[in-house]
Design an enzyme around this catalytic site. Sequence first.
Site, PDB file in Angstrom:
ATOM      1  N   GLY A 101       5.938 -21.201 -29.730  1.00  0.00           N
ATOM      2  CA  GLY A 101       5.480 -19.828 -29.491  1.00  0.00           C
ATOM      3  C   GLY A 101       4.364 -19.485 -30.461  1.00  0.00           C
ATOM      4  N   SER A 106       2.215 -17.626 -33.472  1.00  0.00           N
ATOM      5  CA  SER A 106       2.515 -17.281 -34.859  1.00  0.00           C
ATOM      6  C   SER A 106       3.047 -15.849 -34.910  1.00  0.00           C
ATOM      7  CB  SER A 106       1.238 -17.383 -35.703  1.00  0.00           C
ATOM      8  OG  SER A 106       1.495 -16.980 -37.038  1.00  0.00           O
ATOM      9  N   GLY A 133       8.645 -15.375 -34.252  1.00  0.00           N
ATOM     10  CA  GLY A 133      10.007 -15.436 -34.776  1.00  0.00           C
ATOM     11  C   GLY A 133      10.644 -16.812 -34.706  1.00  0.00           C
ATOM     12  N   SER A 137       2.840 -25.534 -31.855  1.00  0.00           N
ATOM     13  CA  SER A 137       2.612 -26.596 -30.858  1.00  0.00           C
ATOM     14  C   SER A 137       1.958 -26.028 -29.596  1.00  0.00           C
ATOM     15  CB  SER A 137       3.915 -27.321 -30.519  1.00  0.00           C
ATOM     16  OG  SER A 137       4.974 -26.429 -30.232  1.00  0.00           O
TER      17      SER A 137
END
Length: 325
Positions: free
Chosen positions: A155, A157, A160, A229
């Site tokens: 996800g 930055s 969470g 990623s």
Amino acid sequence: MSTVKLLSPSCSTGMFGKVECRQSVSSHSPAVENLGFSKLRGTNVAKSYRSPRSLVLFHDRAKLNLRKPIKAKEYTSAFFIDDRKCSRKLLKPIDAKNDSEPSCTDNSAALSGKSFRKMSNIGNSTNILWHECPVQNRDRQQLLQQKGCVIWLTGLSGSGKSTIACALSQSLHSKGKLTYILDGDNIRHGLNRDLSFRAEDRSENIRRIGEVAKLFADAGIICITSLISPYQKDRDACRALLPEGSFIEVFIDVPLHVCEARDPKGLYKLARAGKIKGFTGIDDPYEPPRGCEIVLQQKGSDCKSPKDMAEIVISYLEKSGHLKA
């Protein structure tokens, strides 16, 4: 005439082992020094003497008592000492070709023809061999009473990921399950500290973490990765490393504006000011997963707690059988 005997202490040399020096003087024989030499590689060190000060090999007309090496063969030969012909046993070197005993290298896989056929060339590594171990993945799973796998949290930055990873690890730990977190920033403190945030380096960063995560899963550990990623092809390459069902992709689906509002590290602010280049979501793309196993989504003001999100993942692990051997 009186007789005087002087016995010097034993001495040793690098070539002859123990050498005993003895000096005698008598009325019946000239003064002679007798030196007792150990045989060196079958070399005949005896010489005839023609004067009272000649050196002779002390033998007392007896066969030399030489130590016999293990498995040595013997043969008899003649030599001259003090102009008298004697015989003794010499040690014949072992002929390896005629040795009937099995060689210790017969069972060596590294020297067998089969091993050479298994040699591989992977990337820049040539002539490498995969070594199997009797303790296999299923044995480690039985020991830990769980199935090793990789839970890949991805996800933006600030979405969470790290917080959820820690909550998930804590919940599994309380259930007696062994986990380990591979956090993107943590890995860049050591293993991947040589990598930048350029596209090619980000791909290499993911590849290395994928390989490490694969090892943890093979060890029977539930490995939780927490990193942006951003590229689909890199995540798919990591999935391909593991057996089917062992790679669990979890998309932390939080909108960009929410992540930017949180900005826990102040990175979005720096990226907007142009001080950070290639920042995901600002001037570098994020490719949402296609066909991931779990989506943890924030809808408007409905935001689940990290513990609640962790329980969703644990529920999936229980149904898929990863929490039992």
